[in-house]
Every structure is written in structure tokens, then in C-alpha cells.
Design a protein around this motif. Sequence first.
Motif, PDB file in Angstrom:
ATOM      1  N   LYS A  21       4.992  10.762  -3.834  1.00  0.00           N
ATOM      2  CA  LYS A  21       4.146   9.576  -3.965  1.00  0.00           C
ATOM      3  C   LYS A  21       4.570   8.755  -5.178  1.00  0.00           C
ATOM      4  O   LYS A  21       4.550   7.525  -5.145  1.00  0.00           O
ATOM      5  CB  LYS A  21       2.693  10.027  -4.094  1.00  0.00           C
ATOM      6  CG  LYS A  21       1.685   8.928  -4.038  1.00  0.00           C
ATOM      7  CD  LYS A  21       0.282   9.529  -4.048  1.00  0.00           C
ATOM      8  CE  LYS A  21      -0.758   8.488  -3.780  1.00  0.00           C
ATOM      9  NZ  LYS A  21      -2.109   9.068  -3.741  1.00  0.00           N
ATOM     10  N   GLU A  22       4.972   9.427  -6.241  1.00  0.00           N
ATOM     11  CA  GLU A  22       5.396   8.736  -7.459  1.00  0.00           C
ATOM     12  C   GLU A  22       6.642   7.889  -7.209  1.00  0.00           C
ATOM     13  O   GLU A  22       6.762   6.775  -7.718  1.00  0.00           O
ATOM     14  CB  GLU A  22       5.647   9.740  -8.589  1.00  0.00           C
ATOM     15  CG  GLU A  22       4.391  10.413  -9.116  1.00  0.00           C
ATOM     16  CD  GLU A  22       3.810  11.482  -8.183  1.00  0.00           C
ATOM     17  OE1 GLU A  22       4.540  12.014  -7.304  1.00  0.00           O
ATOM     18  OE2 GLU A  22       2.609  11.778  -8.314  1.00  0.00           O
ATOM     19  N   TRP A  65       6.343   9.860   1.608  1.00  0.00           N
ATOM     20  CA  TRP A  65       5.536   8.734   1.142  1.00  0.00           C
ATOM     21  C   TRP A  65       6.323   7.444   1.285  1.00  0.00           C
ATOM     22  O   TRP A  65       7.546   7.448   1.194  1.00  0.00           O
ATOM     23  CB  TRP A  65       5.142   8.934  -0.317  1.00  0.00           C
ATOM     24  CG  TRP A  65       4.222  10.100  -0.485  1.00  0.00           C
ATOM     25  CD1 TRP A  65       4.588  11.398  -0.718  1.00  0.00           C
ATOM     26  CD2 TRP A  65       2.811  10.086  -0.376  1.00  0.00           C
ATOM     27  NE1 TRP A  65       3.464  12.181  -0.769  1.00  0.00           N
ATOM     28  CE2 TRP A  65       2.360  11.410  -0.567  1.00  0.00           C
ATOM     29  CE3 TRP A  65       1.864   9.078  -0.153  1.00  0.00           C
ATOM     30  CZ2 TRP A  65       1.020  11.751  -0.539  1.00  0.00           C
ATOM     31  CZ3 TRP A  65       0.527   9.424  -0.120  1.00  0.00           C
ATOM     32  CH2 TRP A  65       0.112  10.741  -0.313  1.00  0.00           C
ATOM     33  N   VAL A 111       0.046  -3.579  -5.991  1.00  0.00           N
ATOM     34  CA  VAL A 111       0.405  -2.275  -5.428  1.00  0.00           C
ATOM     35  C   VAL A 111      -0.866  -1.453  -5.433  1.00  0.00           C
ATOM     36  O   VAL A 111      -1.516  -1.308  -6.469  1.00  0.00           O
ATOM     37  CB  VAL A 111       1.514  -1.579  -6.253  1.00  0.00           C
ATOM     38  CG1 VAL A 111       1.778  -0.178  -5.713  1.00  0.00           C
ATOM     39  CG2 VAL A 111       2.781  -2.405  -6.240  1.00  0.00           C
ATOM     40  N   ARG A 112      -1.221  -0.914  -4.267  1.00  0.00           N
ATOM     41  CA  ARG A 112      -2.491  -0.212  -4.112  1.00  0.00           C
ATOM     42  C   ARG A 112      -2.275   1.121  -3.406  1.00  0.00           C
ATOM     43  O   ARG A 112      -1.544   1.198  -2.428  1.00  0.00           O
ATOM     44  CB  ARG A 112      -3.435  -1.082  -3.291  1.00  0.00           C
ATOM     45  CG  ARG A 112      -4.788  -0.486  -3.034  1.00  0.00           C
ATOM     46  CD  ARG A 112      -5.634  -1.350  -2.119  1.00  0.00           C
ATOM     47  NE  ARG A 112      -5.793  -2.687  -2.651  1.00  0.00           N
ATOM     48  CZ  ARG A 112      -6.155  -3.733  -1.925  1.00  0.00           C
ATOM     49  NH1 ARG A 112      -6.369  -3.608  -0.636  1.00  0.00           N
ATOM     50  NH2 ARG A 112      -6.294  -4.912  -2.477  1.00  0.00           N
ATOM     51  N   ASP A 113      -2.949   2.137  -3.885  1.00  0.00           N
ATOM     52  CA  ASP A 113      -2.967   3.439  -3.227  1.00  0.00           C
ATOM     53  C   ASP A 113      -3.932   3.322  -2.052  1.00  0.00           C
ATOM     54  O   ASP A 113      -5.118   3.053  -2.242  1.00  0.00           O
ATOM     55  CB  ASP A 113      -3.426   4.509  -4.211  1.00  0.00           C
ATOM     56  CG  ASP A 113      -3.367   5.917  -3.653  1.00  0.00           C
ATOM     57  OD1 ASP A 113      -3.405   6.069  -2.400  1.00  0.00           O
ATOM     58  OD2 ASP A 113      -3.294   6.851  -4.445  1.00  0.00           O
ATOM     59  N   GLY A 121      -5.447  -1.776  -7.679  1.00  0.00           N
ATOM     60  CA  GLY A 121      -4.102  -1.306  -7.956  1.00  0.00           C
ATOM     61  C   GLY A 121      -3.542  -2.076  -9.123  1.00  0.00           C
ATOM     62  O   GLY A 121      -4.233  -2.823  -9.776  1.00  0.00           O
ATOM     63  N   GLU A 153       0.837  -1.198   0.000  1.00  0.00           N
ATOM     64  CA  GLU A 153       0.000   0.000   0.000  1.00  0.00           C
ATOM     65  C   GLU A 153       0.870   1.246   0.000  1.00  0.00           C
ATOM     66  O   GLU A 153       1.845   1.320   0.755  1.00  0.00           O
ATOM     67  CB  GLU A 153      -0.901   0.025   1.229  1.00  0.00           C
ATOM     68  CG  GLU A 153      -1.985  -1.013   1.200  1.00  0.00           C
ATOM     69  CD  GLU A 153      -2.929  -0.848   2.364  1.00  0.00           C
ATOM     70  OE1 GLU A 153      -4.028  -0.310   2.164  1.00  0.00           O
ATOM     71  OE2 GLU A 153      -2.538  -1.238   3.478  1.00  0.00           O
ATOM     72  N   ILE A 154       0.510   2.227  -0.819  1.00  0.00           N
ATOM     73  CA  ILE A 154       1.203   3.509  -0.868  1.00  0.00           C
ATOM     74  C   ILE A 154       0.533   4.422   0.154  1.00  0.00           C
ATOM     75  O   ILE A 154      -0.681   4.638   0.090  1.00  0.00           O
ATOM     76  CB  ILE A 154       1.115   4.141  -2.283  1.00  0.00           C
ATOM     77  CG1 ILE A 154       1.549   3.137  -3.354  1.00  0.00           C
ATOM     78  CG2 ILE A 154       1.915   5.432  -2.336  1.00  0.00           C
ATOM     79  CD1 ILE A 154       2.952   2.599  -3.203  1.00  0.00           C
ATOM     80  N   TYR A 187       5.784   2.796   0.933  1.00  0.00           N
ATOM     81  CA  TYR A 187       4.891   1.657   0.704  1.00  0.00           C
ATOM     82  C   TYR A 187       5.001   0.779   1.930  1.00  0.00           C
ATOM     83  O   TYR A 187       6.004   0.779   2.638  1.00  0.00           O
ATOM     84  CB  TYR A 187       5.199   0.910  -0.591  1.00  0.00           C
ATOM     85  CG  TYR A 187       6.555   0.267  -0.694  1.00  0.00           C
ATOM     86  CD1 TYR A 187       6.763  -1.044  -0.290  1.00  0.00           C
ATOM     87  CD2 TYR A 187       7.639   0.970  -1.222  1.00  0.00           C
ATOM     88  CE1 TYR A 187       8.011  -1.647  -0.409  1.00  0.00           C
ATOM     89  CE2 TYR A 187       8.879   0.376  -1.346  1.00  0.00           C
ATOM     90  CZ  TYR A 187       9.053  -0.931  -0.941  1.00  0.00           C
ATOM     91  OH  TYR A 187      10.283  -1.525  -1.057  1.00  0.00           O
ATOM     92  N   HIS A 198       6.454  -0.912  -6.980  1.00  0.00           N
ATOM     93  CA  HIS A 198       6.360  -1.753  -8.172  1.00  0.00           C
ATOM     94  C   HIS A 198       7.654  -2.542  -8.383  1.00  0.00           C
ATOM     95  O   HIS A 198       7.620  -3.703  -8.809  1.00  0.00           O
ATOM     96  CB  HIS A 198       6.020  -0.918  -9.409  1.00  0.00           C
ATOM     97  CG  HIS A 198       4.560  -0.581  -9.489  1.00  0.00           C
ATOM     98  ND1 HIS A 198       3.594  -1.487  -9.838  1.00  0.00           N
ATOM     99  CD2 HIS A 198       3.909   0.578  -9.237  1.00  0.00           C
ATOM    100  CE1 HIS A 198       2.414  -0.909  -9.810  1.00  0.00           C
ATOM    101  NE2 HIS A 198       2.567   0.349  -9.452  1.00  0.00           N
ATOM    102  N   THR A 253       5.609   4.855  -5.215  1.00  0.00           N
ATOM    103  CA  THR A 253       4.882   3.931  -6.079  1.00  0.00           C
ATOM    104  C   THR A 253       5.844   3.163  -6.978  1.00  0.00           C
ATOM    105  O   THR A 253       5.726   1.937  -7.131  1.00  0.00           O
ATOM    106  CB  THR A 253       3.836   4.684  -6.921  1.00  0.00           C
ATOM    107  OG1 THR A 253       2.919   5.347  -6.031  1.00  0.00           O
ATOM    108  CG2 THR A 253       3.064   3.744  -7.827  1.00  0.00           C
TER     109      THR A 253
END
Length: 89
Positions: A30-31, A15, A77-79, A87, A7-8, A17, A38, A34
Motif C-alpha cells: 500500500k505504501e 495495491w 490522494v485518498r485511501d 487525503g 484512490e488507493i 491507485y 503522490h 501511495t
Amino acid sequence: MTRIVYEIVAHDGGWAYKLDDVFSETYATKEEATAAAHDAAARQEIPGPSEAIQYQDEDGNWHEEQSSGLDRPEVEVRDADSSAGGGQG
């Protein structure tokens, strides 16, 4: 098949995960978090060699099994802020 979800989340002024209650390092954006999630997810899906494993059960009995290196988890991978919960994995 085992399923794991990264989870992000906002974390420590940036940020990260997380998997269950374990956080990654903190990223500025956040990018970046993420992308790192990944990358971690892709590495989870890489097959490894089959190996013999030994373990002790709750009764104290020892067991030996062959563990397939092809038995990899399904990874997502989920926000964490996403209400849809969908995700990429």
C-alpha cells in the motif's frame, strides 16, 4: 477548477491507485501505491505552456481558444478505506 482524486485500493493481489475506473499498475504494498499516486498527483500540478486548442461542439461548430498552461487541476490522494475521506494532495 477541476478536481481529481486518486484512490488507493486493493487490486489484483496487491495495491494500486485509481482515477475513476482506471487503475494504475499493481504494487506489492500500500505504501508503494501511495507513493506512486503522490508522484502522479505532483506531475498533474506542473504548469505547462499556454497553447491554442480547437474543438468541435455538439452542434458541429468549430471553436478555437487559448488554453492556459497554468490552469491545473486540484489533486487529492485518498485511501479508499478511509471513512474520513481526507487525503493529502
